[in-house]
Design a protein around this motif. Structure first.
Motif, PDB file in Angstrom:
ATOM      1  N   ARG A 144       2.303   1.840  -3.502  1.00 24.29           N
ATOM      2  CA  ARG A 144       1.253   2.255  -4.436  1.00 24.29           C
ATOM      3  C   ARG A 144       0.876   3.709  -4.201  1.00 24.29           C
ATOM      4  O   ARG A 144       0.629   4.459  -5.146  1.00 24.29           O
ATOM      5  N   THR A 145       0.844   4.119  -2.936  1.00 28.12           N
ATOM      6  CA  THR A 145       0.555   5.525  -2.633  1.00 28.12           C
ATOM      7  C   THR A 145       1.632   6.433  -3.217  1.00 28.12           C
ATOM      8  O   THR A 145       1.335   7.498  -3.770  1.00 28.12           O
ATOM      9  N   GLU A 146       2.883   6.005  -3.126  1.00 28.88           N
ATOM     10  CA  GLU A 146       3.977   6.783  -3.711  1.00 28.88           C
ATOM     11  C   GLU A 146       3.818   6.884  -5.221  1.00 28.88           C
ATOM     12  O   GLU A 146       4.020   7.957  -5.811  1.00 28.88           O
ATOM     13  N   ASN A 203       0.814  -1.219   0.000  1.00 26.30           N
ATOM     14  CA  ASN A 203       0.000   0.000   0.000  1.00 26.30           C
ATOM     15  C   ASN A 203       0.846   1.266   0.000  1.00 26.30           C
ATOM     16  O   ASN A 203       0.514   2.255  -0.677  1.00 26.30           O
ATOM     17  N   ARG A 204       1.942   1.238   0.752  1.00 21.47           N
ATOM     18  CA  ARG A 204       2.798   2.425   0.832  1.00 21.47           C
ATOM     19  C   ARG A 204       3.403   2.760  -0.528  1.00 21.47           C
ATOM     20  O   ARG A 204       3.397   3.929  -0.944  1.00 21.47           O
ATOM     21  N   ASN A 210       1.035   6.710  -6.786  1.00 24.10           N
ATOM     22  CA  ASN A 210      -0.145   7.538  -7.049  1.00 24.10           C
ATOM     23  C   ASN A 210       0.187   9.021  -7.107  1.00 24.10           C
ATOM     24  O   ASN A 210      -0.540   9.810  -7.727  1.00 24.10           O
ATOM     25  N   HIS A 211       1.270   9.418  -6.446  1.00 24.59           N
ATOM     26  CA  HIS A 211       1.674  10.820  -6.489  1.00 24.59           C
ATOM     27  C   HIS A 211       2.129  11.229  -7.886  1.00 24.59           C
ATOM     28  O   HIS A 211       2.239  12.429  -8.174  1.00 24.59           O
TER      29      HIS A 211
END
Length: 264
Positions: free
Chosen positions: A83-85, A80-81, A87-88
């Motif tokens: 993927r969040t990166e 998740n971490r 997503n930026h």
């Protein structure tokens, strides 16, 4: 001939992607490459899975199988971490613009910076002014979404989408609900985002004049076979594709039943 050093780089690879809700297959065997700096259209009739594919590419819907590679990094294989990166790197403009009604235009644009950076408020304010200026909306910074037109809300949504300087922009029906003049201005703005910011753009749209004007590549999803059936720039598909479903879509054919069909 294109020199190897100047050939477009592959930014995203979609490989053998399948999308389903339970046992209902939306699309399968979806594969394509997205080149850096291109404007890529996802096309097809209603219900074929265009927005579903977009949701999978931006991390809102896990595919049933297959891969989405962002510069060779398997998006859905990451934690998740990470993927969040990733997503930026994405900026998203949803069909309704999705502005928070309780926040001013400027506060909407500032929100990603406040959430994902450690910038000081005065720096964020200046960046918000710059982003709104890029889309011609600097005068609306302190207005509420209810105080501006639909076209202005779309431009404000664009300003928010580029708040973190993403290199990939995703647009879901950006021209929906706009009059032809406002839609044409939005097309010009999308081209300026590509040319001025070097952004790569994925666009879902039914608006053929817009697609013919701005998109240089694309894929056509078929609702009957649940597979992609054509690939290429919308203009090329309009002029050269001989697949009946694609021809009908590109020429707006078979949308109204004939008199005999209506009577039957």
């Amino acid at each position: 001939m294109t020199h190897p050093d100047t050939a477009p780089q592959t930014l995203i690879e979609v490989r053998d992607l399948s999308l389903a809700f339970g046992r209902k297959v939306i699309q399968q065997n979806v594969s394509f490459d997205l080149k850096r700096g291109s404007i890529f259209a996802v096309m097809g009739g209603s219900g074929c899975g265009k927005s579903t594919l977009l949701k999978s590419m931006i991390g809102l819907l896990r595919p049933s199988s297959g891969q989405i590679l962002v510069e060779q990094e398997d998006y859905w294989a990451q934690n998740n971490r990470r993927r969040t990166e990733l997503n930026h790197r994405f900026g998203v403009l949803f069909q309704s613009a999705a502005l928070w009604s309780s926040m001013t235009v400027g506060e909407n644009v500032a929100l990603p910076m406040e959430m994902f950076t450690k910038l000081q408020p005065e720096v964020i304010r200046r960046l918000v002014e710059l982003k709104l200026g890029f889309v011609g909306m600097e005068q609306a910074i302190d207005l509420m979404p209810s105080e501006i037109s639909g076209g202005m809300r779309k431009r404000a949504g664009l300003a928010r989408a580029i708040a973190l300087d993403p290199d990939i922009l995703f647009f879901d029906e950006p021209s929906a609900g706009l009059d032809p003049i406002t839609s044409a201005r939005l097309d010009d703005l999308i081209l300026s985002l590509r040319d001025g910011l070097g952004a790569t753009i994925v666009i879902v749209s039914h608006e053929l004049p817009s697609l013919f004007k701005i998109a240089d590549d694309g894929i056509f999803l078929d609702a009957k076979t649940h597979t992609p059936i054509a690939r290429g720039a919308p203009r090329d598909l309009r002029d050269h594709c001989t697949i009946p479903e694609v021809m009908a879509f590109m020429n707006r054919e078979a949308t109204i039943p004939s008199a005999s069909e209506a009577k039957g």
